[in-house]
Structure formats: C-alpha cells, structure tokens
Design a protein around this motif. Sequence first.
Motif, PDB file in Angstrom:
ATOM      1  N   LEU A 263      45.975   7.836  34.373  1.00  0.00           N
ATOM      2  CA  LEU A 263      46.728   9.080  34.450  1.00  0.00           C
ATOM      3  C   LEU A 263      47.499   8.625  34.008  1.00  0.00           C
ATOM      4  O   LEU A 263      49.007   9.069  33.199  1.00  0.00           O
ATOM      5  N   GLY A 264      48.196   8.160  35.477  1.00  0.00           N
ATOM      6  CA  GLY A 264      49.430   7.565  35.240  1.00  0.00           C
ATOM      7  C   GLY A 264      50.031   7.041  34.805  1.00  0.00           C
ATOM      8  O   GLY A 264      51.518   6.509  34.473  1.00  0.00           O
ATOM      9  N   VAL A 265      49.216   6.115  34.825  1.00  0.00           N
ATOM     10  CA  VAL A 265      49.981   4.222  33.756  1.00  0.00           C
ATOM     11  C   VAL A 265      50.363   4.565  32.563  1.00  0.00           C
ATOM     12  O   VAL A 265      50.885   4.699  31.981  1.00  0.00           O
ATOM     13  N   GLU A 266      48.929   5.781  31.802  1.00  0.00           N
ATOM     14  CA  GLU A 266      49.219   5.432  30.139  1.00  0.00           C
ATOM     15  C   GLU A 266      50.314   7.059  30.109  1.00  0.00           C
ATOM     16  O   GLU A 266      51.083   6.618  28.623  1.00  0.00           O
ATOM     17  N   GLN A 267      50.685   8.252  31.076  1.00  0.00           N
ATOM     18  CA  GLN A 267      51.491   9.194  30.578  1.00  0.00           C
ATOM     19  C   GLN A 267      53.187   8.753  30.396  1.00  0.00           C
ATOM     20  O   GLN A 267      53.331   9.545  30.127  1.00  0.00           O
ATOM     21  N   SER A 268      53.129   7.901  31.478  1.00  0.00           N
ATOM     22  CA  SER A 268      54.862   7.226  31.961  1.00  0.00           C
ATOM     23  C   SER A 268      55.002   5.803  30.899  1.00  0.00           C
ATOM     24  O   SER A 268      53.778   4.816  32.018  1.00  0.00           O
ATOM     25  N   ALA A 269      55.954   5.759  30.346  1.00  0.00           N
ATOM     26  CA  ALA A 269      56.131   3.694  29.851  1.00  0.00           C
ATOM     27  C   ALA A 269      56.806   3.338  30.844  1.00  0.00           C
ATOM     28  O   ALA A 269      57.294   1.847  31.204  1.00  0.00           O
ATOM     29  N   SER A 270      57.540   4.166  31.915  1.00  0.00           N
ATOM     30  CA  SER A 270      58.551   3.937  32.930  1.00  0.00           C
ATOM     31  C   SER A 270      57.462   3.456  33.946  1.00  0.00           C
ATOM     32  O   SER A 270      57.711   3.061  35.633  1.00  0.00           O
ATOM     33  N   TYR A 271      55.992   3.674  34.033  1.00  0.00           N
ATOM     34  CA  TYR A 271      54.421   3.248  35.114  1.00  0.00           C
ATOM     35  C   TYR A 271      54.908   1.498  35.510  1.00  0.00           C
ATOM     36  O   TYR A 271      55.112   1.070  34.603  1.00  0.00           O
ATOM     37  N   ALA A 272      55.687   1.394  36.526  1.00  0.00           N
ATOM     38  CA  ALA A 272      55.233   0.193  36.721  1.00  0.00           C
ATOM     39  C   ALA A 272      53.813  -0.720  38.210  1.00  0.00           C
ATOM     40  O   ALA A 272      53.100  -0.210  37.941  1.00  0.00           O
ATOM     41  N   LEU A 273      53.706  -1.585  36.590  1.00  0.00           N
ATOM     42  CA  LEU A 273      52.370  -2.666  36.987  1.00  0.00           C
ATOM     43  C   LEU A 273      52.541  -3.704  38.182  1.00  0.00           C
ATOM     44  O   LEU A 273      53.795  -4.329  37.579  1.00  0.00           O
ATOM     45  N   PRO A 274      51.879  -3.784  39.167  1.00  0.00           N
ATOM     46  CA  PRO A 274      52.291  -4.631  40.288  1.00  0.00           C
ATOM     47  C   PRO A 274      52.083  -6.167  38.903  1.00  0.00           C
ATOM     48  O   PRO A 274      51.234  -5.910  38.367  1.00  0.00           O
ATOM     49  N   ALA A 275      52.613  -7.688  39.771  1.00  0.00           N
ATOM     50  CA  ALA A 275      52.909  -8.978  39.389  1.00  0.00           C
ATOM     51  C   ALA A 275      51.295  -9.301  38.962  1.00  0.00           C
ATOM     52  O   ALA A 275      51.108  -9.770  37.384  1.00  0.00           O
ATOM     53  N   ALA A 277      48.661  -7.056  38.406  1.00  0.00           N
ATOM     54  CA  ALA A 277      48.019  -6.465  37.145  1.00  0.00           C
ATOM     55  C   ALA A 277      48.479  -7.313  35.261  1.00  0.00           C
ATOM     56  O   ALA A 277      47.901  -6.704  34.925  1.00  0.00           O
ATOM     57  N   ALA A 278      49.981  -7.195  35.842  1.00  0.00           N
ATOM     58  CA  ALA A 278      50.384  -8.106  34.859  1.00  0.00           C
ATOM     59  C   ALA A 278      49.926  -9.044  34.291  1.00  0.00           C
ATOM     60  O   ALA A 278      50.127  -8.943  33.029  1.00  0.00           O
ATOM     61  N   TYR A 308      56.591  -4.620  36.775  1.00  0.00           N
ATOM     62  CA  TYR A 308      56.931  -4.603  35.229  1.00  0.00           C
ATOM     63  C   TYR A 308      56.609  -3.447  34.744  1.00  0.00           C
ATOM     64  O   TYR A 308      55.521  -2.685  35.273  1.00  0.00           O
ATOM     65  N   PRO A 309      57.728  -2.531  34.097  1.00  0.00           N
ATOM     66  CA  PRO A 309      57.641  -1.339  33.400  1.00  0.00           C
ATOM     67  C   PRO A 309      56.078  -0.937  32.341  1.00  0.00           C
ATOM     68  O   PRO A 309      55.779  -2.909  32.016  1.00  0.00           O
ATOM     69  N   GLN A 310      55.062  -0.463  32.468  1.00  0.00           N
ATOM     70  CA  GLN A 310      54.169  -0.790  31.123  1.00  0.00           C
ATOM     71  C   GLN A 310      54.287  -0.941  30.094  1.00  0.00           C
ATOM     72  O   GLN A 310      53.802  -1.320  29.380  1.00  0.00           O
ATOM     73  N   ASP A 311      55.464   0.008  29.796  1.00  0.00           N
ATOM     74  CA  ASP A 311      55.483  -0.829  27.835  1.00  0.00           C
ATOM     75  C   ASP A 311      56.499  -2.231  27.416  1.00  0.00           C
ATOM     76  O   ASP A 311      56.347  -3.062  26.785  1.00  0.00           O
ATOM     77  N   VAL A 312      56.595  -2.362  28.571  1.00  0.00           N
ATOM     78  CA  VAL A 312      57.217  -4.212  28.494  1.00  0.00           C
ATOM     79  C   VAL A 312      55.840  -5.060  28.190  1.00  0.00           C
ATOM     80  O   VAL A 312      56.094  -5.803  28.022  1.00  0.00           O
ATOM     81  N   VAL A 313      55.070  -5.224  29.598  1.00  0.00           N
ATOM     82  CA  VAL A 313      53.722  -5.804  29.593  1.00  0.00           C
ATOM     83  C   VAL A 313      53.151  -4.930  28.310  1.00  0.00           C
ATOM     84  O   VAL A 313      52.436  -6.271  28.461  1.00  0.00           O
ATOM     85  N   ARG A 314      53.031  -3.728  28.091  1.00  0.00           N
ATOM     86  CA  ARG A 314      52.192  -3.687  26.708  1.00  0.00           C
ATOM     87  C   ARG A 314      53.009  -5.014  25.520  1.00  0.00           C
ATOM     88  O   ARG A 314      52.241  -5.507  24.805  1.00  0.00           O
TER      89      ARG A 314
END
Length: 407
Positions: A263-275, A277-278, A308-314
């Motif tokens: 939920l933390g990943v999906e609800q925040s565009a600024s959530y950071a993914l480790p390298a 995971a990206a 990396y921000p989730q929205d960047v990876v997406r």
Amino acid sequence: MATDASPAPRLTERSPRAGERTPGDAELRITRQFAIFVGAGYLAYGALCLGNIAKSFDYMAGWWAFGAPIVVFGSGIAVGVVAAVNARHLVRPAIIVAVIAYLVAALLVPVAWKNGMYSDERGLWFSQFPGLVGVAIGVGWPRGRALLYLLVLTTVATFMSRVVRPSDLVVPLGPDLAFAFAYSMTFTAAVIIGARTARLLDETRADAFHLAARAAAARARESERARFDALTHDGVMTALLGAARMGTTDSLRSLASNTIAELGVEQSASYALPASAAIAQLQSAVTDIDDTVAFTDTRRPPLGLTAYPQDVVRTMSAAMAEAVRNALRHAGPDAVIAVQVSVAANQLNVEITDDGVGFDLGRVPPHRLGLAVSVRGRMEQLAGGEATIDSALGRGTRVTLTWTQPS
C-alpha cells in the motif's frame, strides 16, 4: 525500428530540456528548402548574367566589374551550400552576408562608374534578380523587418541601375520603384507565409503531443487507482476477514505486513524502490512483452542506499515497453533486440537497441506519433527525464532513456 517516431531532419534526436527553446521541425525544414532554392537561384542567375557582366567592363571600373559578381554570386551560392549540408546555425549569417553584398555592390555603382552608358534595357546585372534576393530576405528576417529591408534594397538597386542607362531607356521613377518593390515582395511574402504555416503546424503538433501525454498520464492514474482498489480488496479485506475468523496468526501477520508495504508503494508516487527492485520491475515489463528479448543490467558501485521514485521506474518501464514493441513490429523478423539497464547513484539509464532495418528520422510523416508520444512524451513528463532516438536505414535503432535526480 518503428517508423512512427517524431520526424526530424537530424539523425539523432533528444527531448528538449526544461527551459530550452528548440525550433519547430516543420519550420526548419521549409526554411532550409527556401535557402537551398536561394543558392540554386544565384547559381542559375550567375550563368544567365555572364553576358551582362562581361559588358560591364566597358563602363565600370575593373575592380567593380570583376569583384562585385564574385562577391554577390559567391555569397548567394554559399547560402544554398550551408543549407544543403544542414549547417543550420550558418544559414542566417550566410543570408545576411549575401544581402549586404548585394546592397554594397549596388551602392558602389556611382563610385565605379566610368561615365559610359549601358544601352541594354534590362539594366545592370544585379537589377535582374531582386525577387531572388527577396526570397533570401524572407528566410533571414521576421516579417516586419523583412519588408523594410526589401524596400531599402529594391530602392537602392533601382536608383543605381538608372545611373548608367541612357535617358530614353529610363522609365518614370515612381512606377519603376513600385514595380521593383511589388515584384520582389511577392517572393518575400511567399516565404513568410510558408514559414508561418509551418510554424502553425509545429504548434499544432506540439499541442497534440502535450494532450496525448496528458491523456497517457490520466490513463496511468486510472490504472494506479484500479491496482490500489484491487490491493485493498485482496489484501486489506482478506486480512480483516482473517482476523475476524481466525484471530492473530503468523500467516495473518505476514499478510498484513506485506499489504501495508505494498500500500505504501501504490499510494505514494514518491515511494523509493531499491535499485534491485527497479531492475526487477523493468525486466518484468520486458518479459511480459517478449521473453526472448535479451535483458542485461549494470550496477555501478557504490550504490549505497540508492533508490528510485516509483513514478520514475513506472514511467521508464512504460516508455521502454513501447520502444520494445516498436522494435518487434518494425525492426524486421531477423533483428536482434536487446535491453541494457544501468543503475548508478541518482541516475537510471535504459537503452533499447536492435540491428534491424532502421529508418530515416528526417522522412517520418508528421502524423506518426508513436515514439514521439509514447516514449519521448512520457519521459518529458519526468523532471530530469530525457529520451534520445538514433537510427539510420540499414544500421538499426537505439532508443536511450535517461533519468537523473534533479538537483
């Protein structure tokens, strides 16, 4: 690869950076064609005026009769040459030199005149192609200044041509000036209108790209909401029902922990993914399209706590997927397609290459929006994002996506 990339006269394209002003593609193309026409016109008139140039030695000083044609026609031909080799930054300076050379040659007529009379009713050689100079003026200056310069130039050329003609061949000054200006203005106006039409086309295309990018972003938000709703149903509701029926168990605690994390990943565009995971998300996007596409990654240490921000990876996953789909559709059945991901501190780079048929970026129809919107358009929505497309017939295509953490 895909022949639906945004058109451009250069072999390598990139997205404009924030605050950078780039000229419109259609306007650049049409003004380049006009400049080439100017060069070809000077070359043709140089050949046609050889007889008049030879006669000018009889009534003009040798330095003018010899030097003026070389400077005037040489500078005019140079306009076409720099345009033909696509040296865009030199086109306008070359036009300025050509127009000034024409004007100076006309102004020096009284100085070089030896008092002989020229009986040819066509006048001096430079008075035979004011319309061609008008085309050059239309390419080199904005509308208002172009007409002003044209008025000055045709006035000077008309006056100076009258100096060496006998009185029986001199028509009244008013009609002579009006005809010279009106005749030349036709060509100048045609260039101005052509450039303005191309500029409007560029603006319309830019608006279409912007609207398409906004629509893509809206679809992405809707997709995110759908995933969030599904996660809420599958994770939160399952955890709540499990707690109500079975109480606290190890499996329930694990489910709740995983759901909270997701939920933390999906609800925040600024959530950071480790390298790691990206990279996994990018690889998954490629595998979903075609698992035969080669995927490699390079991790440049020290990564430390790089994420990396989730929205960047997406966004990069979506742009990469579109580039891969284009390669599969257009590179050719025997093309080898590869994806290379490089991760470093504060930077993520994805390169999609193929050794297929390639395409000429300068010949792509303007209505084809594929890579322009789905790849470049997506990357332009990211602060620090950039997309570069490099292709040529017979040597494949390279699409490079780069994101750098804004400072």
